[in-house]
Scaffold this motif. Sequence first.
Motif, PDB file in Angstrom:
ATOM      1  N   LEU A  64       0.818  -1.219   0.000  1.00 27.49           N
ATOM      2  CA  LEU A  64       0.000   0.000   0.000  1.00 27.49           C
ATOM      3  C   LEU A  64       0.851   1.268   0.000  1.00 27.49           C
ATOM      4  O   LEU A  64       0.634   2.153  -0.834  1.00 27.49           O
ATOM      5  CB  LEU A  64      -0.985  -0.032   1.177  1.00 27.49           C
ATOM      6  CG  LEU A  64      -2.026  -1.162   1.108  1.00 27.49           C
ATOM      7  CD1 LEU A  64      -2.967  -1.103   2.305  1.00 27.49           C
ATOM      8  CD2 LEU A  64      -2.821  -1.082  -0.197  1.00 27.49           C
ATOM      9  N   PRO A  65       1.834   1.399   0.907  1.00 27.06           N
ATOM     10  CA  PRO A  65       2.702   2.579   0.791  1.00 27.06           C
ATOM     11  C   PRO A  65       3.539   2.568  -0.478  1.00 27.06           C
ATOM     12  O   PRO A  65       3.886   3.623  -1.013  1.00 27.06           O
ATOM     13  CB  PRO A  65       3.584   2.511   2.049  1.00 27.06           C
ATOM     14  CG  PRO A  65       3.505   1.102   2.517  1.00 27.06           C
ATOM     15  CD  PRO A  65       2.141   0.619   2.128  1.00 27.06           C
ATOM     16  N   GLY A  66       3.845   1.364  -0.999  1.00 18.12           N
ATOM     17  CA  GLY A  66       4.580   1.273  -2.256  1.00 18.12           C
ATOM     18  C   GLY A  66       3.776   1.855  -3.402  1.00 18.12           C
ATOM     19  O   GLY A  66       4.315   2.556  -4.272  1.00 18.12           O
ATOM     20  N   THR A  67       2.483   1.572  -3.433  1.00 14.18           N
ATOM     21  CA  THR A  67       1.608   2.131  -4.458  1.00 14.18           C
ATOM     22  C   THR A  67       1.525   3.648  -4.333  1.00 14.18           C
ATOM     23  O   THR A  67       1.593   4.378  -5.327  1.00 14.18           O
ATOM     24  CB  THR A  67       0.194   1.523  -4.340  1.00 14.18           C
ATOM     25  OG1 THR A  67       0.278   0.101  -4.466  1.00 14.18           O
ATOM     26  CG2 THR A  67      -0.734   2.079  -5.409  1.00 14.18           C
ATOM     27  N   PHE A  68       1.381   4.122  -3.101  1.00 16.24           N
ATOM     28  CA  PHE A  68       1.297   5.561  -2.860  1.00 16.24           C
ATOM     29  C   PHE A  68       2.563   6.274  -3.330  1.00 16.24           C
ATOM     30  O   PHE A  68       2.501   7.293  -4.027  1.00 16.24           O
ATOM     31  CB  PHE A  68       1.072   5.828  -1.370  1.00 16.24           C
ATOM     32  CG  PHE A  68       0.946   7.286  -1.027  1.00 16.24           C
ATOM     33  CD1 PHE A  68      -0.262   7.941  -1.176  1.00 16.24           C
ATOM     34  CD2 PHE A  68       2.038   8.009  -0.563  1.00 16.24           C
ATOM     35  CE1 PHE A  68      -0.382   9.297  -0.883  1.00 16.24           C
ATOM     36  CE2 PHE A  68       1.937   9.354  -0.256  1.00 16.24           C
ATOM     37  CZ  PHE A  68       0.720  10.005  -0.420  1.00 16.24           C
ATOM     38  N   MET A  69       3.728   5.739  -2.959  1.00 13.24           N
ATOM     39  CA  MET A  69       4.984   6.375  -3.341  1.00 13.24           C
ATOM     40  C   MET A  69       5.239   6.272  -4.847  1.00 13.24           C
ATOM     41  O   MET A  69       5.907   7.116  -5.422  1.00 13.24           O
ATOM     42  CB  MET A  69       6.149   5.762  -2.566  1.00 13.24           C
ATOM     43  CG  MET A  69       6.130   6.067  -1.076  1.00 13.24           C
ATOM     44  SD  MET A  69       5.901   7.824  -0.696  1.00 13.24           S
ATOM     45  CE  MET A  69       7.312   8.563  -1.514  1.00 13.24           C
ATOM     46  N   SER A  70       4.688   5.241  -5.476  1.00 10.82           N
ATOM     47  CA  SER A  70       4.781   5.145  -6.933  1.00 10.82           C
ATOM     48  C   SER A  70       4.034   6.303  -7.585  1.00 10.82           C
ATOM     49  O   SER A  70       4.529   6.939  -8.529  1.00 10.82           O
ATOM     50  CB  SER A  70       4.209   3.808  -7.421  1.00 10.82           C
ATOM     51  OG  SER A  70       4.930   2.719  -6.898  1.00 10.82           O
TER      52      SER A  70
END
Length: 481
Positions: A425-431
Motif C-alpha cells: 500500500l505505501p509502495g503504491t502511494f509512493m509510486s
Amino acid sequence: MISLLISFIMLIAGFFIYGRITEKIFEPDGRETPAVAINDGVDFVPMKTWKAFLIQLLNIAGTGPIFGALMGAVFGPVVFLWIVFGSILGGAVHDYICGMISTRHQGASIAELSGTYLGQVAKWIMRVFSVILLILCGVVFVTSPAGLLDVLTPGWMNGTFWAIVILAYYLLATLLPIDKLIGKLYPIFGVLLILMAVTVLGGILFSGGQYSIPEITLKNLHPTGTPIWPYMFITVACGAISGFHATQSPMVAKCITSEKVGRTVFYGAMISEAVIALVWAAAGVSFYGTTQLLNEALASGASNVVYEISTGVLGAFGGILAIAGVVICPITSGDTAFRSARLILAEALHLNQKQIRNRLLITIPLLILGGLLTWFAIVNDNGFQIIWRYFSWSNQTLAMIALWVATSYLLRKREKPWGSLLTALPGTFMSAVSFTYILTAEEGLKLSTAIAYPIGLGIAAVLLIIYIICFIRHFKKADTK
C-alpha cells in the motif's frame, strides 16, 4: 498546539502498536546475525542495541528532517499529517523491513536485494540508481555545512576550503572500521540532534505566547501556490519516508546482534526522526508567523533559517546548538552515504573489504566525483537547489522501489501473503508520488497537471494490479499447502 501534541502522541502510539504489527508480520527469531556470523572487524561489527539505534538515527537523519520539514512547512501545518502518517505507515515500515531483510541476507545492500526479489535487471538498475543517490546525498551534506562555515569563519576559510576539509573526513569515515570513528562519534552526535529538537521545542512552548503553533488544516498555504500533490511529499523526505534509509539500514544490519532488536533500532529510529521533523516544522510556521515569511527566509538557505530560529528562540545557547547541529548533523549522513556507496560497489565488483587496498580502490573515485559535484554546487548560484531537487526525487523513487522489494519478500516468504499489504500500500502511494512529480517538475518533463496526474496515478494503478495478481497466485499456493 493541540494538533502538535496529538501528532507526538500518535507517533509514540505508532511505535508500540503499528511497530508491533510490523514486527509480527516479519517474525524475527533467534538466528545468528551477520554481525556475529561474519564479524570482519570492518563493516560487520557487533554493537550494543543503544549504540546501533543512535548510529541508525544519525545515518538516516542528519539535517534531513530539519531542512525537509522547514521546506515542507511552507505548505502550512498540513505537513504535520504527512510526517505522522508517512512515518508510521511508510517510513518506519520501510526502514524496518529493509534492515531485517538485509540481516537475513548476510547484510546485503538494497541493490542486491532488488536482484534477489525483483530480478537481475532490477539489481543493475538499483546498483546505478542507489550509487548516484548516495553521491548526490554526500554532495548535499558537504555543501550545506561548508556554506554555513564560510559565513562564520575568516575570509580565507571559504566554502571550497571547508568542502575539502569535510571530504577529507569522509575519506576517513568511509575507510575506517565502523566502530573506530562512526561507532565512537555518532552516539554523541545523536544526543546533540535530539537535544537541538528538545530545546527548540521547549523555547517555543515556553515563550510566553510569543510564538503560536497553528492547528492542522488541509488548506494549502504555500505562498507561490505550489500544489501539495505531489510536491510536499517529495520535499519532506527524511521526516516521513526516504529511500536513502534503504541504503543505511543494511549498514546497521551488519552490526545488530539479534533480530529481535530490529523494531527498536530501525522502526524506532524512523519514529524518532519524525518527532524531530515535527519539531522543526512547528518551529518554522510559528517562528516566522506566516508561510510567506518562512519561504522568504528559506531563499537565503535552510542553514541560515535553522540559525535564525535557534538564536531567536534560545539566544546564544541556541546559536551554539545551531552551528554544531547544522555543521555536524549533515556530515554524519554524508559520510555514511559514501560508505554505503562503497559497500554497494564492493558487492557488485566482488571486492573483499577487509583489505584496505580494496577499500581505497572504490573510495577514491567516489570522493573525486563527489568533490567535482560539490565544486559545481559551490560555484553556481543555484547549484545546491538543482542538486537538492534531483536528490529529493531520486530519494523518494528509491523508497518506492525498496517498498516493492519488501513486498516481493513478504509475498514469497510467508504462508499468509496478506502480510505483504504492509508494504504494497505505501509502495503504491509512493509510486504515484514519484511518477507524478517527475512528469510535472521543472527538472522532469514539465507536463501540465491535467496530463501528468492521470499518467502518474495510472502507472501506480498498474503496479497495484500487478501486485494483486501476484497476491492471488501466492494466496492460492499458500492455501493448497
